[in-house]
Scaffold this active site. Structure first.
Site, PDB file in Angstrom:
ATOM      1  N   HIS A 309       0.836  -1.206   0.000  1.00  0.00           N
ATOM      2  CA  HIS A 309       0.000   0.000   0.000  1.00  0.00           C
ATOM      3  C   HIS A 309       0.874   1.261   0.000  1.00  0.00           C
ATOM      4  O   HIS A 309       0.662   2.180  -0.787  1.00  0.00           O
ATOM      5  CB  HIS A 309      -0.916  -0.014   1.228  1.00  0.00           C
ATOM      6  N   GLU A 313       1.201   3.932  -3.210  1.00  0.00           N
ATOM      7  CA  GLU A 313       0.755   5.318  -3.062  1.00  0.00           C
ATOM      8  C   GLU A 313       1.869   6.319  -3.358  1.00  0.00           C
ATOM      9  O   GLU A 313       1.654   7.315  -4.034  1.00  0.00           O
ATOM     10  CB  GLU A 313       0.214   5.557  -1.637  1.00  0.00           C
ATOM     11  N   LYS A 316       2.828   6.227  -7.099  1.00  0.00           N
ATOM     12  CA  LYS A 316       1.752   6.845  -7.885  1.00  0.00           C
ATOM     13  C   LYS A 316       1.901   8.369  -7.870  1.00  0.00           C
ATOM     14  O   LYS A 316       1.775   9.036  -8.903  1.00  0.00           O
ATOM     15  CB  LYS A 316       0.424   6.430  -7.252  1.00  0.00           C
ATOM     16  N   ASN A 317       2.206   8.928  -6.687  1.00  0.00           N
ATOM     17  CA  ASN A 317       2.421  10.378  -6.559  1.00  0.00           C
ATOM     18  C   ASN A 317       3.594  10.844  -7.408  1.00  0.00           C
ATOM     19  O   ASN A 317       3.526  11.876  -8.081  1.00  0.00           O
ATOM     20  CB  ASN A 317       2.703  10.754  -5.089  1.00  0.00           C
TER      21      ASN A 317
END
Length: 441
Positions: A309, A313, A316-317
């Site tokens: 996770h 995240e 992705k940023n």
């Protein structure tokens, strides 16, 4: 007929909210070994039957007392009802009637057989990134002259206790373990959409109050609330997995904890997932490349789901920043680097991008819930947080603050250093000693 909370239930919840939560470390959770016995599982069930209502009660009370009309938002009321209903289901589950000899046997702790390599409960260590009481919403204060009651209360409650397993256990114990695990499974499903429903509640509040940002009190509440949710789901998920014998096909797993989590494999998977979502979102033929530098044999004890996770995240940023800084039409994007270092205390993962960086004045906002640089927040799909691939590329302002909570939950941290006009470095610190205790809820 829809469920409704009674006055008696709320009185019971207030009573439970007066007790402190008991933190559990990753090392304590893994001491059950690959196949815990019926007796050991029953002792763990008894711990959770006391511990989970305390944690749920803290949340109900805090949701009920939220300031400035936030507690009146429809979505916040819905979440409060979920927690109250789950509290009721655990506390009303009938316990088995056991003979005196069985009760005595359950209370007699056996010596470890050394199978799981850990003889005793290891001492939990505090996380240096967290100030004492930062995520603690319990307001209980011992009365004068009873300064030892909290210590005594904690000492009598242990998550792991290996019981004397010489001989068979009565079938009522096995039946209760199954019933308890089924109740937990139902509760876990009910709470699947808590993150998005709570986010919806914050949106309702912001629209009603016509506010752009949330204040520090609500930010601190959300930190406590989501940290508690991670802890509750961890304890529930671990217990369901320990009860379900199908999970024992892989000897490196104890419940949902992997004693040999290979960092390179998980990082590679997160890279592929993040690039896939990036290509899909921007309609790119090929997402920006990501270079991974990691010892292929590096492994440690962790919860793979948590690590996946956090990596997904943060990656992705980075990809979003790179694409939006350099333009979707660019033929070749700068490469984002993921470097994994192994220290004695931490395993640190550094993600370095050339996505233009963040202005210094905006750095504190990065950790604020509902802060996002996307022009329009997408509609909240209650199912989006159940699967990475339902998550949009960006737009909720939840990715980084919740990833930091995941890191801090087991003694790590997530830090960000930015060079405006060039790019950002994200440092994900993971505690490799596995003895850091949960922040008390």
């Amino acid at each position: 007929m829809s469920w409704r909370k009674s006055k008696e239930l709320m009185d019971t919840i207030r009573h439970y909210a007066g007790f402190p939560a008991t933190g559990v470390s990753l090392r304590q959770m893994v001491q059950f070994g690959e196949k815990p016995s019926t007796g050991t599982l029953f002792r763990a069930s008894q711990f959770l039957a006391e511990e989970l209502p305390i944690r749920l009660a803290h949340r109900v009370q805090e949701l009920d007392n939220l300031p400035d009309g936030l507690n009146e938002m429809p979505s916040v009321k819905k979440v409060l009802d979920w927690y109250a209903q789950s509290f009721e289901e655990i506390t009303t589950l009938p316990r088995p009637n056991l003979g005196r000899d069985v009760r005595e046997r359950l209370m007699k702790t056996a010596k470890s057989n050394g199978k799981n390599g850990i003889a005793w409960l290891s001492e939990a260590t505090p996380n240096p990134s967290i100030e004492e009481g930062q995520y603690n919403s319990w307001g209980g204060v011992p009365e004068q002259g009873t300064n030892g009651w909290a210590k005594k209360y904690h000492a009598s409650r242990r998550y792991f206790a290996m019981v004397d397993d010489n001989g068979d256990w009565p079938p009522e114990l096995q039946l209760y373990n199954q019933r308890f695990a089924q109740t937990l499974h139902k509760i876990k499903r009910r709470h699947d959409s808590v993150v998005t429903t709570m986010a919806q509640g914050i949106l309702e509040y912001k629209r009603k109050r016509q506010r752009m940002q949330i204040d520090n009190n609500i930010q601190a509440f959300l930190d406590r609330f989501y940290m508690s949710r991670i802890g509750i789901r961890m304890l529930i998920g671990q217990h369901i997995a320990l009860t379900d014998q199908n999970h024992y096909r892989d000897p490196s797993y104890v419940g949902i904890i992997c004693t040999k989590t290979f960092v390179k494999d998980l990082a590679q998977e997160a890279i592929e997932n993040a690039r896939f979502v990036c290509e899909d979102h921007y309609g790119l033929f090929e997402a920006p490349k990501i270079q991974l530098v990691c010892n292929p044999n590096l492994n440690f004890m962790y919860v793979p789901g948590h690590l996946s996770h956090m990596l997904f995240e943060t990656l992705k940023n980075s990809l979003r920043a790179v694409v939006e800084t350099h333009g979707q039409d660019k033929q070749e994007f700068p490469v984002t680097k993921v470097i994994v270092a192994e220290g004695k205390e931490d395993i640190t993962i550094k993600i370095t991008d050339e996505g233009g960086g963040i202005p210094r004045s905006a750095i504190p906002l990065v950790w604020t819930y509902m802060y996002t640089t996307v022009d329009r927040t997408p509609n909240l799909d209650p199912d989006f947080d159940k699967s990475d691939f339902k998550a949009p590329m960006a737009g909720f302002g939840y990715g980084l603050p919740i990833s930091r909570l995941y890191a801090r939950y087991f003694g790590g941290d997530l830090k960000l250093i930015s060079m405006e006009g060039y790019g950002t470095d994200v440092y994900l610190h993971l505690n490799r000693l596995s003895s850091s205790s949960e922040p008390l809820q």
